[in-house]
Design an enzyme around this catalytic site. Sequence first.
Site, PDB file in Angstrom:
ATOM      1  N   ASP A  13      -5.954  -7.670   3.248  1.00 26.87           N
ATOM      2  CA  ASP A  13      -4.860  -6.746   3.568  1.00 26.87           C
ATOM      3  C   ASP A  13      -5.471  -5.481   4.174  1.00 26.87           C
ATOM      4  OD1 ASP A  13      -1.832  -5.806   1.837  1.00 26.87           O
ATOM      5  OD2 ASP A  13      -2.797  -4.808   3.517  1.00 26.87           O
ATOM      6  N   ASP A 108      -0.741  -7.520   9.077  1.00 21.85           N
ATOM      7  CA  ASP A 108      -1.980  -6.976   8.494  1.00 21.85           C
ATOM      8  C   ASP A 108      -2.449  -7.716   7.255  1.00 21.85           C
ATOM      9  OD1 ASP A 108      -0.411  -5.924   6.345  1.00 21.85           O
ATOM     10  OD2 ASP A 108      -1.766  -4.223   6.215  1.00 21.85           O
ATOM     11  N   GLU A 109      -1.939  -8.908   7.045  1.00 23.65           N
ATOM     12  CA  GLU A 109      -2.196  -9.578   5.777  1.00 23.65           C
ATOM     13  C   GLU A 109      -2.329 -11.080   5.969  1.00 23.65           C
ATOM     14  OE1 GLU A 109       0.325  -9.643   1.750  1.00 23.65           O
ATOM     15  OE2 GLU A 109       1.106  -8.366   3.328  1.00 23.65           O
TER      16      GLU A 109
HETATM   17  P1  TTP Z   1       1.324  -2.666   4.082  1.00 22.90           P
HETATM   18  O1  TTP Z   1       0.126  -3.576   4.034  1.00 22.90           O
HETATM   19  O2  TTP Z   1       2.330  -2.792   3.016  1.00 22.90           O
HETATM   20  O3  TTP Z   1       0.822  -1.153   4.047  1.00 22.90           O
HETATM   21  P2  TTP Z   1      -0.407  -0.479   4.752  1.00 22.90           P
HETATM   22  O4  TTP Z   1      -1.307  -1.477   5.399  1.00 22.90           O
HETATM   23  O5  TTP Z   1       0.087   0.592   5.653  1.00 22.90           O
HETATM   24  O6  TTP Z   1      -1.145   0.212   3.547  1.00 22.90           O
HETATM   25  P3  TTP Z   1      -1.987  -0.466   2.358  1.00 22.90           P
HETATM   26  O7  TTP Z   1      -1.969  -1.952   2.590  1.00 22.90           O
HETATM   27  O8  TTP Z   1      -3.346   0.116   2.457  1.00 22.90           O
HETATM   28  O9  TTP Z   1      -1.264  -0.084   1.119  1.00 22.90           O
HETATM   29  O10 TTP Z   1       2.050  -2.816   5.461  1.00 22.90           O
HETATM   30  C1  TTP Z   1       1.374  -3.074   6.673  1.00 22.90           C
HETATM   31  C2  TTP Z   1       2.058  -2.360   7.818  1.00 22.90           C
HETATM   32  O11 TTP Z   1       3.413  -2.778   7.940  1.00 22.90           O
HETATM   33  C3  TTP Z   1       2.088  -0.860   7.666  1.00 22.90           C
HETATM   34  O12 TTP Z   1       0.911  -0.231   8.159  1.00 22.90           O
HETATM   35  C4  TTP Z   1       3.323  -0.476   8.433  1.00 22.90           C
HETATM   36  C5  TTP Z   1       4.237  -1.681   8.325  1.00 22.90           C
HETATM   37  N1  TTP Z   1       5.308  -1.431   7.329  1.00 22.90           N
HETATM   38  C6  TTP Z   1       6.516  -0.919   7.774  1.00 22.90           C
HETATM   39  O13 TTP Z   1       6.711  -0.717   8.972  1.00 22.90           O
HETATM   40  N2  TTP Z   1       7.492  -0.641   6.855  1.00 22.90           N
HETATM   41  C7  TTP Z   1       7.327  -0.876   5.512  1.00 22.90           C
HETATM   42  O14 TTP Z   1       8.241  -0.610   4.703  1.00 22.90           O
HETATM   43  C8  TTP Z   1       6.075  -1.424   5.066  1.00 22.90           C
HETATM   44  C9  TTP Z   1       5.839  -1.680   3.589  1.00 22.90           C
HETATM   45  C10 TTP Z   1       5.104  -1.671   6.001  1.00 22.90           C
HETATM   46 MG    MG Z   2      -1.919  -3.221   4.368  1.00 24.87          MG
END
Ligand code: TTP
Ligand code: MG
Length: 356
Positions: A13, A108-109
């Site tokens: 992630d 991103d995952e």
């Molecule tokens: P996440 O992996 O949930 O968050 P992140 O990568 O920004 O942070 P971390 O994993 O370190 O906690 O989400 C990935 C991307 O998806 C995030 O950068 C932006 C997008 N996203 C949105 O647009 N809206 C949302 O509500 C969420 C949760 C994520």
């Molecule tokens: Mg993330």
Amino acid sequence: MNDSPQRKIIHIDMDAFYAAVEERDCPALAGKPVVVGGAPNSRGVVATANYEARRYGIHSAMPTSQAYRLCPFAEFIKPRFEVYRAASQEVMAILNHYSECVEPLSLDEAYLDVSEATDYQGSATRIAQAIKAEIARKVRLTASAGVSYNKFLAKLASGMNKPDGLTVIRPQEGAAFVRHLPIGDFYGIGKATEAKMKKLGIHTGADLLRWSQDALVTHFGKAGYWYASLAQGEDLRPVRAHRERKSLGNEITFALDVNDADLLREELFRQLTELMSKLERRGWQAYTVTVKVKYADFEQVTRSWTHRQPLDTVKARESASELLARTEVGERPVRLIGVTLSGLTTAAVSAQTSWL
Ligand code: TTP
Ligand code: MG
């Protein structure tokens, strides 16, 4: 069935993904709180915030105006989805080098099954280290990794030491780990189920473990089987390399039948906006829009349009508007209206194709 101690699963992630890409591309942002999302004076929401901004209480899905109140001197940046998609494709291409079995969950995952991998003597931990290093070197972003014997635990592990973390939950540690887990952190337990569990006195994995499978099924239906196995630290879901995404839809049934075509179009636009942002977030693209109208007499029609290029919001709206005009809205009262996006592909799938 043969459960998992022998499987080796990695969950990757990316850290503060959109914000990290912005920091990478704009060195002046270094060390500053960064918020990616709608403009602070609009009705937009936060897509993500970097870890500096999170210290002020800013998080995903919060109205940007609220984020602005919490930290007015943060840098507010409009999302650049194309750039995030490109970074995602690079990351997925790297993952595909380490296993043939990669399941992207969003931009991103992803999960990797590395049970069969021979690199690094088959050490999943060292493979995860190598993946992180390669992402850092080639994409200049940090990722957090979780390593375990199933998806549930690998995903929990990746979230444990963010950012830039690497956490391993070994087979012999899984059951004990789950006993300490708050019930809301279990996979598939949302807010409503969490509340119901708590009413029954189930607050942690240890509480859940005290319940028999039968009792859980009585209270939660089929999901009870799932909860019972999670309580043991077991999750048999395979990593699916090519998951088929069929469609994403939205609809609403009105309390009173609606005659006003403009109002119906507005409602469709609202639904589409929601769907498009869901799509964007998951890193998917759609080619087909389908509008569904159910008239007051329950007769239902659908109208569909497939494009050659992936849809953007403007094109999706234009299509929905045209499709709506091909129905009898405005002439016959309507009780339900909905829209579906289909013909879905993932950025990750195209990454795989371009890599092959
Ligand atoms: P996440 O992996 O949930 O968050 P992140 O990568 O920004 O942070 P971390 O994993 O370190 O906690 O989400 C990935 C991307 O998806 C995030 O950068 C932006 C997008 N996203 C949105 O647009 N809206 C949302 O509500 C969420 C949760 C994520
Ligand atoms: Mg993330």
